[in-house]
Scaffold this motif. Structure first.
Motif, PDB file in Angstrom:
ATOM      1  N   LEU A 109      30.408  17.170  17.184  1.00  0.00           N
ATOM      2  CA  LEU A 109      30.289  15.717  17.261  1.00  0.00           C
ATOM      3  C   LEU A 109      28.860  15.284  17.568  1.00  0.00           C
ATOM      4  CD1 LEU A 109      33.468  14.889  19.381  1.00  0.00           C
ATOM      5  CD2 LEU A 109      33.227  14.876  16.894  1.00  0.00           C
ATOM      6  N   ASP A 110      28.543  14.069  17.138  1.00  0.00           N
ATOM      7  CA  ASP A 110      27.291  13.459  17.550  1.00  0.00           C
ATOM      8  C   ASP A 110      27.427  13.036  19.017  1.00  0.00           C
ATOM      9  OD1 ASP A 110      29.162  11.365  16.431  1.00  0.00           O
ATOM     10  OD2 ASP A 110      27.636  10.080  17.338  1.00  0.00           O
ATOM     11  N   GLU A 111      26.330  12.681  19.624  1.00  0.00           N
ATOM     12  CA  GLU A 111      26.325  12.406  21.066  1.00  0.00           C
ATOM     13  C   GLU A 111      27.285  11.286  21.465  1.00  0.00           C
ATOM     14  OE1 GLU A 111      23.231  11.048  24.567  1.00  0.00           O
ATOM     15  OE2 GLU A 111      22.412  11.974  22.759  1.00  0.00           O
ATOM     16  N   GLN A 112      27.280  10.189  20.727  1.00  0.00           N
ATOM     17  CA  GLN A 112      28.143   9.052  21.086  1.00  0.00           C
ATOM     18  C   GLN A 112      29.622   9.409  20.934  1.00  0.00           C
ATOM     19  OE1 GLN A 112      27.117   5.383  19.138  1.00  0.00           O
ATOM     20  NE2 GLN A 112      28.740   4.241  20.120  1.00  0.00           N
ATOM     21  N   SER A 113      29.959  10.124  19.875  1.00  0.00           N
ATOM     22  CA  SER A 113      31.347  10.530  19.669  1.00  0.00           C
ATOM     23  C   SER A 113      31.776  11.523  20.747  1.00  0.00           C
ATOM     24  CB  SER A 113      31.525  11.149  18.284  1.00  0.00           C
ATOM     25  OG  SER A 113      31.230  10.204  17.278  1.00  0.00           O
ATOM     26  N   GLN A 114      30.879  12.434  21.112  1.00  0.00           N
ATOM     27  CA  GLN A 114      31.188  13.411  22.159  1.00  0.00           C
ATOM     28  C   GLN A 114      31.433  12.712  23.494  1.00  0.00           C
ATOM     29  OE1 GLN A 114      31.465  16.945  21.608  1.00  0.00           O
ATOM     30  NE2 GLN A 114      32.568  16.630  23.529  1.00  0.00           N
ATOM     31  N   GLN A 115      30.633  11.706  23.780  1.00  0.00           N
ATOM     32  CA  GLN A 115      30.830  10.948  25.023  1.00  0.00           C
ATOM     33  C   GLN A 115      32.193  10.271  25.038  1.00  0.00           C
ATOM     34  OE1 GLN A 115      27.439   8.322  25.187  1.00  0.00           O
ATOM     35  NE2 GLN A 115      26.116   9.872  26.113  1.00  0.00           N
ATOM     36  N   LEU A 116      32.589   9.707  23.906  1.00  0.00           N
ATOM     37  CA  LEU A 116      33.895   9.058  23.800  1.00  0.00           C
ATOM     38  C   LEU A 116      35.017  10.072  24.034  1.00  0.00           C
ATOM     39  CD1 LEU A 116      35.820   6.717  23.098  1.00  0.00           C
ATOM     40  CD2 LEU A 116      35.491   7.316  20.680  1.00  0.00           C
ATOM     41  N   VAL A 117      34.942  11.204  23.360  1.00  0.00           N
ATOM     42  CA  VAL A 117      35.982  12.227  23.505  1.00  0.00           C
ATOM     43  C   VAL A 117      36.008  12.754  24.934  1.00  0.00           C
ATOM     44  CG1 VAL A 117      36.660  14.559  22.800  1.00  0.00           C
ATOM     45  CG2 VAL A 117      36.046  12.856  21.069  1.00  0.00           C
TER      46      VAL A 117
END
Length: 143
Positions: A115-123
């Motif tokens: 994942l990209d950083e923003q998606s990883q933060q969401l997950v």
């Protein structure tokens, strides 16, 4: 940046959220204890909110979010209709296993490193919230 892999991983994660929503539906239908039912309904609502956030992220990346748990999830849902326990203890144990193993451990594996950083933060935020569900279910089992 091309987000095809990120979208694919987020959609796999989203399918898991839908599986959780449907699993809680079956558990809620089979429980008589009003307090426990309310707690399970709250967890289910959290999963619905998580699904909406992941779907929105997929759209923001230019992708199309899935809108169900997919074929494998449909088979699992069908089977769960016949294997759902009918005791409060059994229902809580089923919810705990689903939340801990499928909801957190398997979901974490699905998206690990893709994942990209923003998606990883969401997950990560969703998985931390799911850990609170595990704690809640454990405490309900001890009551």
């Amino acid at each position: 940046m091309v987000y095809e892999d990120v979208i694919k991983e987020l959609n796999a994660f989203l399918k898991g959220q839908y599986m959780g929503i449907h699993a809680y539906e079956h558990l809620i239908q089979n429980i008589d204890d009003f307090y426990i039912k309310k707690e399970l309904q709250q967890i289910q609502q959290d999963h619905k909110m998580h699904a909406m956030r992941v779907a929105e992220r997929i759209q923001n990346l230019g992708g199309t979010p899935v809108d169900d748990e997919g074929f494998a999830g449909s088979i699992q849902e069908f089977i769960s209709r016949f294997t759902t326990p009918h005791t409060t203890d059994g229902i809580l144990r089923t919810a705990l296993k689903g939340e801990d193993f499928y909801g957190i451990q398997m979901s974490d594996e699905i998206v690990k490193g893709d994942l990209d950083e923003q998606s990883q933060q969401l997950v990560d935020e969703i998985l931390r919230h799911d850990e609170k569900h595990v704690e809640k279910l454990r405490s309900l089992l001890l009551q």
